[in-house]
Design a protein around this motif. Structure first.
Motif, PDB file in Angstrom:
ATOM      1  N   PRO A  71      46.719  37.024  38.601  1.00 60.74           N
ATOM      2  CA  PRO A  71      47.637  37.585  37.604  1.00 60.74           C
ATOM      3  C   PRO A  71      46.948  38.028  36.325  1.00 60.74           C
ATOM      4  CG  PRO A  71      47.720  35.198  37.563  1.00 60.74           C
ATOM      5  CD  PRO A  71      46.830  35.566  38.709  1.00 60.74           C
ATOM      6  N   GLY A  72      47.682  38.805  35.549  1.00 57.94           N
ATOM      7  CA  GLY A  72      47.217  39.273  34.256  1.00 57.94           C
ATOM      8  C   GLY A  72      47.417  40.769  34.144  1.00 57.94           C
ATOM      9  N   HIS A  73      46.803  41.516  35.036  1.00 61.42           N
ATOM     10  CA  HIS A  73      47.026  42.962  35.021  1.00 61.42           C
ATOM     11  C   HIS A  73      48.513  43.237  35.151  1.00 61.42           C
ATOM     12  CE1 HIS A  73      46.325  47.192  35.486  1.00 61.42           C
ATOM     13  NE2 HIS A  73      46.860  47.209  36.705  1.00 61.42           N
TER      14      HIS A  73
ATOM     15  N   LEU B 234      41.587  44.254  39.390  1.00 66.71           N
ATOM     16  CA  LEU B 234      40.787  43.244  38.707  1.00 66.71           C
ATOM     17  C   LEU B 234      39.737  43.917  37.833  1.00 66.71           C
ATOM     18  CD1 LEU B 234      40.221  40.030  38.808  1.00 66.71           C
ATOM     19  CD2 LEU B 234      38.246  40.707  40.192  1.00 66.71           C
ATOM     20  N   THR B 235      39.128  44.980  38.344  1.00 67.33           N
ATOM     21  CA  THR B 235      38.181  45.800  37.592  1.00 67.33           C
ATOM     22  C   THR B 235      38.658  47.238  37.651  1.00 67.33           C
ATOM     23  OG1 THR B 235      36.801  46.148  39.551  1.00 67.33           O
ATOM     24  CG2 THR B 235      36.246  44.275  38.145  1.00 67.33           C
ATOM     25  N   VAL B 236      38.394  47.997  36.589  1.00 67.77           N
ATOM     26  CA  VAL B 236      38.892  49.367  36.521  1.00 67.77           C
ATOM     27  C   VAL B 236      37.761  50.399  36.437  1.00 67.77           C
ATOM     28  CG1 VAL B 236      40.500  50.919  35.301  1.00 67.77           C
ATOM     29  CG2 VAL B 236      41.002  48.488  35.440  1.00 67.77           C
ATOM     30  N   HIS B 237      36.541  49.965  36.185  1.00 71.28           N
ATOM     31  CA  HIS B 237      35.406  50.887  36.156  1.00 71.28           C
ATOM     32  C   HIS B 237      34.137  50.077  36.337  1.00 71.28           C
ATOM     33  CE1 HIS B 237      32.644  54.062  34.962  1.00 71.28           C
ATOM     34  NE2 HIS B 237      33.651  54.915  34.869  1.00 71.28           N
TER      35      HIS B 237
ATOM     36  N   THR C   9      41.276  35.867  34.596  1.00 77.51           N
ATOM     37  CA  THR C   9      41.293  36.070  36.041  1.00 77.51           C
ATOM     38  C   THR C   9      40.063  36.850  36.487  1.00 77.51           C
ATOM     39  OG1 THR C   9      43.701  36.017  36.148  1.00 77.51           O
ATOM     40  CG2 THR C   9      42.581  37.113  37.950  1.00 77.51           C
ATOM     41  N   ARG C  10      39.709  37.890  35.737  1.00 77.56           N
ATOM     42  CA  ARG C  10      38.554  38.712  36.107  1.00 77.56           C
ATOM     43  C   ARG C  10      37.277  37.866  36.139  1.00 77.56           C
ATOM     44  NH1 ARG C  10      38.663  42.183  32.119  1.00 77.56           N
ATOM     45  NH2 ARG C  10      40.200  43.420  33.245  1.00 77.56           N
ATOM     46  N   VAL C  11      37.047  37.101  35.087  1.00 75.56           N
ATOM     47  CA  VAL C  11      35.839  36.284  35.017  1.00 75.56           C
ATOM     48  C   VAL C  11      35.807  35.278  36.159  1.00 75.56           C
ATOM     49  CG1 VAL C  11      34.615  34.559  33.647  1.00 75.56           C
ATOM     50  CG2 VAL C  11      35.564  36.595  32.528  1.00 75.56           C
ATOM     51  N   SER C  12      36.928  34.612  36.390  1.00 72.17           N
ATOM     52  CA  SER C  12      36.983  33.575  37.417  1.00 72.17           C
ATOM     53  C   SER C  12      36.805  34.149  38.816  1.00 72.17           C
ATOM     54  CB  SER C  12      38.324  32.833  37.314  1.00 72.17           C
ATOM     55  OG  SER C  12      38.369  31.755  38.205  1.00 72.17           O
ATOM     56  N   MET C  13      37.448  35.278  39.082  1.00 71.71           N
ATOM     57  CA  MET C  13      37.359  35.838  40.424  1.00 71.71           C
ATOM     58  C   MET C  13      36.006  36.475  40.689  1.00 71.71           C
ATOM     59  SD  MET C  13      40.027  38.228  42.513  1.00 71.71           S
ATOM     60  CE  MET C  13      41.037  36.786  42.893  1.00 71.71           C
ATOM     61  N   LEU C  14      35.421  37.157  39.708  1.00 69.26           N
ATOM     62  CA  LEU C  14      34.082  37.708  39.908  1.00 69.26           C
ATOM     63  C   LEU C  14      33.076  36.584  40.133  1.00 69.26           C
ATOM     64  CD1 LEU C  14      33.946  40.622  37.295  1.00 69.26           C
ATOM     65  CD2 LEU C  14      34.212  40.798  39.779  1.00 69.26           C
TER      66      LEU C  14
ATOM     67  N   ALA D 273      37.103  47.457  45.938  1.00 71.83           N
ATOM     68  CA  ALA D 273      37.714  47.660  44.627  1.00 71.83           C
ATOM     69  C   ALA D 273      38.479  48.971  44.592  1.00 71.83           C
ATOM     70  CB  ALA D 273      36.641  47.653  43.538  1.00 71.83           C
ATOM     71  N   ALA D 274      39.662  48.925  44.026  1.00 74.55           N
ATOM     72  CA  ALA D 274      40.479  50.131  43.930  1.00 74.55           C
ATOM     73  C   ALA D 274      39.841  51.172  43.030  1.00 74.55           C
ATOM     74  CB  ALA D 274      41.877  49.769  43.417  1.00 74.55           C
ATOM     75  N   HIS D 275      39.194  50.709  41.957  1.00 72.12           N
ATOM     76  CA  HIS D 275      38.749  51.638  40.918  1.00 72.12           C
ATOM     77  C   HIS D 275      37.246  51.564  40.667  1.00 72.12           C
ATOM     78  CE1 HIS D 275      42.911  52.576  40.440  1.00 72.12           C
ATOM     79  NE2 HIS D 275      43.227  51.393  39.963  1.00 72.12           N
ATOM     80  N   VAL D 276      36.496  51.530  41.758  1.00 68.76           N
ATOM     81  CA  VAL D 276      35.049  51.695  41.725  1.00 68.76           C
ATOM     82  C   VAL D 276      34.749  52.934  42.556  1.00 68.76           C
ATOM     83  CG1 VAL D 276      32.877  50.735  42.596  1.00 68.76           C
ATOM     84  CG2 VAL D 276      34.445  49.284  41.299  1.00 68.76           C
ATOM     85  N   THR D 277      33.769  53.720  42.140  1.00 69.40           N
ATOM     86  CA  THR D 277      33.462  54.984  42.813  1.00 69.40           C
ATOM     87  C   THR D 277      33.487  54.824  44.327  1.00 69.40           C
ATOM     88  OG1 THR D 277      32.145  55.757  40.946  1.00 69.40           O
ATOM     89  CG2 THR D 277      31.736  56.803  43.069  1.00 69.40           C
ATOM     90  N   LYS D 278      34.199  55.728  45.007  1.00 68.29           N
ATOM     91  CA  LYS D 278      34.423  55.601  46.438  1.00 68.29           C
ATOM     92  C   LYS D 278      33.105  55.416  47.185  1.00 68.29           C
ATOM     93  CE  LYS D 278      34.489  60.512  47.708  1.00 68.29           C
ATOM     94  NZ  LYS D 278      35.264  61.601  48.304  1.00 68.29           N
ATOM     95  N   PRO D 279      33.100  54.593  48.214  1.00 70.07           N
ATOM     96  CA  PRO D 279      34.253  53.920  48.837  1.00 70.07           C
ATOM     97  C   PRO D 279      34.624  52.576  48.217  1.00 70.07           C
ATOM     98  CG  PRO D 279      32.306  53.519  50.138  1.00 70.07           C
ATOM     99  CD  PRO D 279      31.870  54.416  49.011  1.00 70.07           C
ATOM    100  N   GLY D 280      33.960  52.167  47.138  1.00 68.25           N
ATOM    101  CA  GLY D 280      34.340  50.937  46.441  1.00 68.25           C
ATOM    102  C   GLY D 280      33.933  49.658  47.130  1.00 68.25           C
ATOM    103  N   LEU D 281      32.985  49.730  48.068  1.00 66.37           N
ATOM    104  CA  LEU D 281      32.551  48.554  48.823  1.00 66.37           C
ATOM    105  C   LEU D 281      31.242  48.034  48.243  1.00 66.37           C
ATOM    106  CD1 LEU D 281      33.140  50.009  52.393  1.00 66.37           C
ATOM    107  CD2 LEU D 281      34.565  48.299  51.256  1.00 66.37           C
TER     108      LEU D 281
END
Length: 302
Positions: A211-213, A235-238, A262-267, A279-287
């Motif tokens: 949660p948070g976002h 969780l991350t946007v860029h 949440t970001r710090v804990s999950m990373l 990741a949804a918002h990391v340059t494709k394919p985000g893997l």
């Protein structure tokens, strides 16, 4: 509100010590991997251009580095299990709300088709959160886009966006988005299955709270035995901001303090357990994988 330390094993009930990644073939290594014996596809929904000032706390030098506007990728993932085909988030879709603001998005249907998966084959759609760029593709006008799919959403998330009167009482800048989400919710509601935030959805797919976002934002975990994979939503946007500087905010977070915790804990969890991350918002394919780097982290694309 601070979040307790993430622990994947608490949610999955596993004590696996390590992970391994197998690429399906050199020709499509950039967008297809195997998790256990099952195939996962990284799909692009296009991209968004957003003001760099939305990265709260980021200095002008970093804003200049990432560009203004900053180009933000939009990725989703499809997963073939035994008798089920999962989609993790559904892209931005074709509503006027999305297409007027972000004409460079809404590419998911074409990319999904390129994998050989039809909309009718999708049996389960797991939603990380209900921002329009993640759920808009669930409907085409007043028609559900994936007619045979159960749509799994955290109850906290569904109830937040669909609260009576929220479209009128939300902060003024949010009201068009809330109206868009509520209109779409009315189309898909009969196909929605709500969960409590931490749930086993079967076939190695689980969700856990992040949660948070948004209040009911969740991560999606695939347990393929030796291979482990986590879809982190927003969780991350860029990749050039939120890994090295996880304490920087994002203006679209509902609860900025909790989003950072949440970001710090999950990373930290992803780096500790050696998970593969989508990741949804990391340059494709985000893997990629996450490594610790000083006081922050570093994203290592596959």
């Amino acid at each position: 509100m601070m979040m307790p330390q993430m622990n994947r094993r608490h949610f999955l009930g596993t004590s696996l010590a390590g992970t391994a990644l197998a690429l399906s073939s050199p020709a499509i290594a950039s967008k297809s991997i195997t998790i256990g014996q099952k195939q996962l596809f990284a799909l692009s929904d296009g991209y968004f251009d957003m003001p760099a000032s939305l990265f709260l706390g980021a200095p002008k030098s970093l804003q200049a580095q990432i560009g203004d506007p900053a180009r933000i990728a939009a990725n989703t993932y499809a997963y073939r299990a035994e008798s089920r085909t999962f989609l993790f988030d559904a892209g931005a879709g074709t509503s006027d709300f999305i297409t007027h603001a972000f004409p460079t998005a809404s590419k998911l249907p074409e990319d999904l088709s390129s994998t050989g998966i039809s909309a009718e084959e999708v049996t389960d759609i797991v939603i990380t959160h209900m921002h329009p760029d993640h759920i808009g593709g669930l409907a085409i006008g007043d028609r559900i886009a994936f007619p045979n799919a159960r749509i799994h959403i955290a109850a906290t998330e569904w109830n937040f966006w669909n609260a009576a009167g929220f479209a009128e009482t939300a902060p003024e800048g949010m009201r068009p988005m809330v109206a868009n989400v509520q209109s779409l919710s009315n189309v898909i509601k009969n196909n929605v299955s709500l969960h409590g935030g931490a749930a086993d959805l079967g076939d190695g797919v689980s969700v856990l709270p992040a949660p948070g976002h948004t209040p009911g934002h969740t991560a999606i975990v695939l347990d393929g035995g030796r291979e482990q994979f986590v879809v982190v939503g927003d969780l991350t946007v860029h990749e050039d901001v939120h890994f090295a500087n996880p304490n920087y905010g994002w203006a679209l977070d509902v609860d900025g303090e909790q989003a950072v915790a949440t970001r710090v804990s999950m990373l930290d969890m992803i780096a500790t357990d050696g998970l593969i991350m989508g990741a949804a918002h990391v340059t494709k394919p985000g893997l990629g994988r996450v490594e610790r780097d000083g006081s922050g982290f570093r994203f290592q694309p596959l």
